[in-house]
Enzyme design. Structure first.
Site, PDB file in Angstrom:
ATOM      1  N   LYS A   1       3.805  -1.977   6.199  1.00  0.00           N
ATOM      2  CA  LYS A   1       4.150  -0.612   6.599  1.00  0.00           C
ATOM      3  C   LYS A   1       5.491  -0.546   7.317  1.00  0.00           C
ATOM      4  O   LYS A   1       6.227   0.433   7.178  1.00  0.00           O
ATOM      5  CB  LYS A   1       3.042  -0.034   7.485  1.00  0.00           C
ATOM      6  CG  LYS A   1       1.755   0.284   6.724  1.00  0.00           C
ATOM      7  CD  LYS A   1       2.014   1.174   5.527  1.00  0.00           C
ATOM      8  CE  LYS A   1       0.747   1.755   4.934  1.00  0.00           C
ATOM      9  NZ  LYS A   1       1.016   2.569   3.723  1.00  0.00           N
TER      10      LYS A   1
ATOM     11  N   TYR B   1      -1.096  -5.499   6.849  1.00  0.00           N
ATOM     12  CA  TYR B   1      -0.868  -4.051   6.707  1.00  0.00           C
ATOM     13  C   TYR B   1       0.334  -3.609   7.539  1.00  0.00           C
ATOM     14  O   TYR B   1       1.207  -2.861   7.071  1.00  0.00           O
ATOM     15  CB  TYR B   1      -2.137  -3.333   7.147  1.00  0.00           C
ATOM     16  CG  TYR B   1      -2.129  -1.833   7.027  1.00  0.00           C
ATOM     17  CD1 TYR B   1      -2.276  -1.216   5.783  1.00  0.00           C
ATOM     18  CD2 TYR B   1      -2.029  -1.025   8.162  1.00  0.00           C
ATOM     19  CE1 TYR B   1      -2.305   0.168   5.679  1.00  0.00           C
ATOM     20  CE2 TYR B   1      -2.057   0.359   8.066  1.00  0.00           C
ATOM     21  CZ  TYR B   1      -2.196   0.951   6.821  1.00  0.00           C
ATOM     22  OH  TYR B   1      -2.224   2.309   6.727  1.00  0.00           O
TER      23      TYR B   1
ATOM     24  N   SER C   1       2.865   3.552   8.947  1.00  0.00           N
ATOM     25  CA  SER C   1       1.691   3.598   9.815  1.00  0.00           C
ATOM     26  C   SER C   1       2.067   3.190  11.234  1.00  0.00           C
ATOM     27  O   SER C   1       3.001   2.394  11.435  1.00  0.00           O
ATOM     28  CB  SER C   1       0.611   2.651   9.285  1.00  0.00           C
ATOM     29  OG  SER C   1      -0.442   2.506  10.222  1.00  0.00           O
TER      30      SER C   1
END
Length: 297
Positions: free
Chosen positions: A160, A156, A143
């Protein structure tokens, strides 16, 4: 329509909806037999039914990517029924967005567990099958939040970016076995992004516009160690680079010398994409050797 993936077997995790669903449908449209994995069997079956209705071959399997036994059982069933596994799309994921000040370690650990450990568990489960058949294509879902950071997504983003590290090493280790490992950094309107993006952006970011990027990453001529950014029909590549830098040396004033030369150290004009991690050490030792020989470092 091209059937570039005829005869290939693909597993797509988190494929009961959103981006995973469009990935599964797209791979099936290119001829792949698709294993639709999701936590919810009903959701997975619906997508598998869609594939079958379009003339494709699909199998729905409910399993959490964090459950080693369940993932192992899924892989065993696929190899027993279909004989091989050619493609793994690590798509399953969750969000627990909060600023780092408000985020609990449990929130951090859960997101890392699903995204990073889930991908590692799935890769490990298919690795020997791919090595034995001399062919494999693995895609990590990274991401921009990991590549470049994003407010409220420390957990997150960390997970990622960690997937990029996993990609880099698995690509090196899998090369001689015909296993190519890449990453997809998607921007898509899904349940996970519904509260993050504006309504206008969500309208433009149809997940189906991301999935065609998979063909470049899992086809017979796929690259390896590529990070493909995709959204709204636009594609770009990201790279982890290393600047040319310069020799500073040691001694009591090394820190001050570095500060004085930091513009040269950070100059991107001669940066490279290293072929492997040890490139850094090789360059550093060579620079030190040149300095000791009296040559420009």
């Amino acid at each position: 329509m091209s059937k570039m993936l005829d005869g290939k077997v693909a597993i797509v995790t988190g494929a009961g909806g959103g981006l995973g669903r469009t990935h599964a449908l797209y791979l099936a449209s290119k001829g792949a037999s698709v294993v639709v994995n999701d936590l919810a069997l009903e959701a997975a079956e619906k997508v598998a039914d869609e594939i079958r209705a379009q003339g494709g071959r699909a199998m729905a399997i409910a399993a959490s990517v964090t459950d080693e036994a369940a993932v192992g059982a899924m892989v065993a069933k696929v190899t027993d029924d279909w004989g091989r596994i050619d493609i793994l799309i690590n798509n399953a994921g969750i969000l627990r967005d909060k600023s780092f000040a408000k985020m609990t370690i449990d929130d951090f650990r859960l997101v890392v567990d699903v995204h990073l450990m889930g991908a590692a568990i799935c890769c490990k489960a298919v690795w020997e099958t791919m090595r034995a058949q001399g062919y494999g294509r693995i895609v990590m879902t990274t991401s921009s939040s990991g590549l470049y950071g994003n407010f409220g997504q420390a957990n997150y983003g960390a997970a990622k970016m960690a997937l990029i590290g996993l990609m880099q090493t698995l690509a090196i280790e899998g090369e001689k076995y015909g296993i190519r490992v890449n990453s997809l950094a998607p921007t898509a309107a899904t349940q996970m992004t519904a509260g993050v993006l504006s309504s206008e952006s969500l309208a433009a970011l149809d997940p189906a516009l991301v999935s065609p990027g998979l063909l470049a990453l899992v086809g017979p001529e796929a690259p390896t160690r590529t990070i493909l950014n995709a959204g709204a029909g636009h594609f770009a590549c990201a790279n982890v680079t290393l600047t040319e830098g310069c020799y500073v040396g040691g001694g009591a004033d090394a820190g001050e010398t570095l500060l004085a030369k930091f513009e040269q150290v950070s100059d991107r004009s001669g940066e490279i994409v290293p072929a492997y991690g040890f490139t850094q050490a090789e360059r550093e030792v060579a620079s030190a050797q040149r300095a000791s020989d009296g040559a420009p470092a």
